[in-house]
Write an enzyme that holds these catalytic residues in place. Structure first.
Site, mmCIF file in Angstrom:
data_model
loop_
_atom_site.group_PDB
_atom_site.id
_atom_site.type_symbol
_atom_site.label_atom_id
_atom_site.label_comp_id
_atom_site.label_asym_id
_atom_site.label_seq_id
_atom_site.Cartn_x
_atom_site.Cartn_y
_atom_site.Cartn_z
ATOM 1 C CB THR A 23 -4.651 -6.973 -5.114
ATOM 2 O OG1 THR A 23 -3.845 -6.978 -3.926
ATOM 3 C CG2 THR A 23 -5.795 -7.955 -4.963
ATOM 4 C CG HIS A 30 -8.423 -0.203 -8.447
ATOM 5 N ND1 HIS A 30 -8.921 0.234 -9.675
ATOM 6 C CD2 HIS A 30 -7.745 0.840 -7.919
ATOM 7 C CE1 HIS A 30 -8.549 1.494 -9.865
ATOM 8 N NE2 HIS A 30 -7.843 1.896 -8.831
ATOM 9 C CG ASP A 31 -6.149 -3.984 -5.075
ATOM 10 O OD1 ASP A 31 -5.240 -3.468 -4.403
ATOM 11 O OD2 ASP A 31 -6.141 -4.041 -6.327
ATOM 12 C CG ASN A 70 -0.117 0.566 -4.563
ATOM 13 O OD1 ASN A 70 -0.316 1.059 -5.662
ATOM 14 N ND2 ASN A 70 -0.939 -0.326 -4.022
ATOM 15 C CG ASP A 83 -3.165 -3.539 -2.419
ATOM 16 O OD1 ASP A 83 -3.084 -2.361 -2.826
ATOM 17 O OD2 ASP A 83 -2.812 -4.521 -3.111
ATOM 18 C CG ASP A 123 0.521 -3.240 -4.644
ATOM 19 O OD1 ASP A 123 0.875 -2.404 -5.508
ATOM 20 O OD2 ASP A 123 -0.666 -3.607 -4.497
ATOM 21 C CG PHE A 156 0.705 0.616 -10.552
ATOM 22 C CD1 PHE A 156 0.801 -0.360 -9.567
ATOM 23 C CD2 PHE A 156 1.772 1.490 -10.732
ATOM 24 C CE1 PHE A 156 1.931 -0.449 -8.751
ATOM 25 C CE2 PHE A 156 2.908 1.413 -9.931
ATOM 26 C CZ PHE A 156 2.990 0.434 -8.936
ATOM 27 C CG ASN A 157 -1.735 -4.068 -9.792
ATOM 28 O OD1 ASN A 157 -0.975 -3.412 -9.080
ATOM 29 N ND2 ASN A 157 -2.953 -4.400 -9.420
#
Ligand code: RIB
Ligand code: CA
Length: 326
Positions: A136, A253-254, A53, A31, A26, A176-177
């Site tokens: 992700t 993060h991703d 996102n 990402d 996203d 969030f995810n």
């Protein structure tokens, strides 16, 4: 770890076989970095997009922009524009309204390859032995694929996802995810596919510090400039959200979900049973990680990443960006 590749690509160069991967994302600043890592270190069978996102049209647009910037020939298929059950939730406070605010991005020049990500995932799993799914974003597309074709679960080598953790970032316990589509996450964590989870506990160890952003910006070409600008924006929004001094840059993060497949030796993990809270008021979207030492605990379903060698991870990401910056 429950399901890992041997290091598919040492820093010295490619080793075979590179893991076959579908990246479901996203975009999203982090990402975008994951797309670079997946393109460089994996046999990237496709990119699928999901609302997260930003709304689906934006995340899809952003994935097409990244494909063009990398100059790669990888199909992009858009997917779910909303969670399985809940109302869509976006993250403009972190990624901006476009999902990739903060850089001067070119318009996409290549067309979208399809609009049924779940079907693309099913077909790609069926036609590739030992494939990895690397989501992700919210897990909606993955859940839809598993619901439409449950038998693919036996064919998937592993699902290496960014999400969850022992704390949240949208709520106290909601990352969030997972929080955006907890019902989808429940489907995925209950599917019996070997899971690797890059949760906030490990991703907050991988920060876009000013020194790392400078190393990216020092690379030649448009991609490096765009990614450096994106990381500056991303880190600035993290600075607005977190206490002064809490983080020395945005948590990238991703790409860790990608590197957990291609370079598992830079991580430590523990095997745990992880379940998803779908009904909680305070705990919606919580990854409930069973840390108990009781004999009656449920069998693990997930390798929970606990540490990452952040310098090694950044060197790999820097090398990937450099590869596309010549
Ligand atoms: O909580 C962080 C996750 O949510 C990352 O994947 C970020 O891109 C957003 O999707
Ligand atoms: Ca994401």
């Amino acid at each position: 770890m429950l399901a890992v590749m041997s290091d598919a690509r040492s820093p010295s160069g490619p080793q075979s076989p590179r893991p076959v991967v579908v990246l479901d994302c996203d975009p999203g600043h982090d990402d975008a970095i994951a797309i670079v890592a997946a393109a460089h270190f994996t046999d990237l069978a496709g990119i699928t997009t999901v609302a997260g996102n930003a709304p689906l049209p934006r995340t899809t647009h952003n994935a097409l922009v990244m494909r063009d910037l990398l100059g790669i020939d990888v199909p992009v298929h858009s997917g779910a524009d909303r969670p399985l059950v809940r109302e869509p939730k976006f993250a403009p406070d972190v990624h901006g309204a476009s999902g990739l605010d903060g850089a001067d991005l070119p318009a996409p020049t290549t067309p979208l390859d399809g609009t049924d990500a779940a079907r693309f995932i099913i077909d790609t799993v069926r036609s590739n032995d030992g494939i990895w799914l690397v989501p992700t974003g919210p897990l909606t597309n993955i859940a839809l694929a598993l619901r439409l074709a449950p038998e693919i679960a036996d064919r998937i080598r592993g699902i290496s996802l960014m999400g969850g953790g022992s704390f949240g970032n949208r709520t106290v316990m909601g990352e969030f995810n997972i929080w955006a589509d907890p019902e989808a996450a429940h489907v995925v964590f209950d599917a019996g596919v070997p899971l690797t989870m890059a949760g906030l506990d490990v991703t907050h160890q991988f920060l876009a510090t000013p020194a790392r952003v400078d190393r990216v910006r020092a690379l030649p070409g448009q991609l490096a400039e765009v990614l450096a600008d994106l990381l500056v924006f991303f880190s600035a929004t993290y600075g607005e959200i977190h206490d002064d001094g809490a983080l020395s840059g945005g948590a990238v993060h991703d790409p860790l979900a990608v590197l957990a497949v291609t370079h598992p030796s830079i991580f430590e993990s523990v095997d745990r049973r992880v379940d998803i809270e779908t009904h909680g008021i305070l705990t919606r979207g919580m990854t409930v990680i069973d840390e108990r030492t009781v004999r009656a605990r449920a069998a693990p379903n997930c390798a929970v990443l606990t540490t990452v060698d952040a310098d090694a991870a950044f060197d790999l990401i820097h090398g990937a960006i450099a590869h596309y910056s010549r």
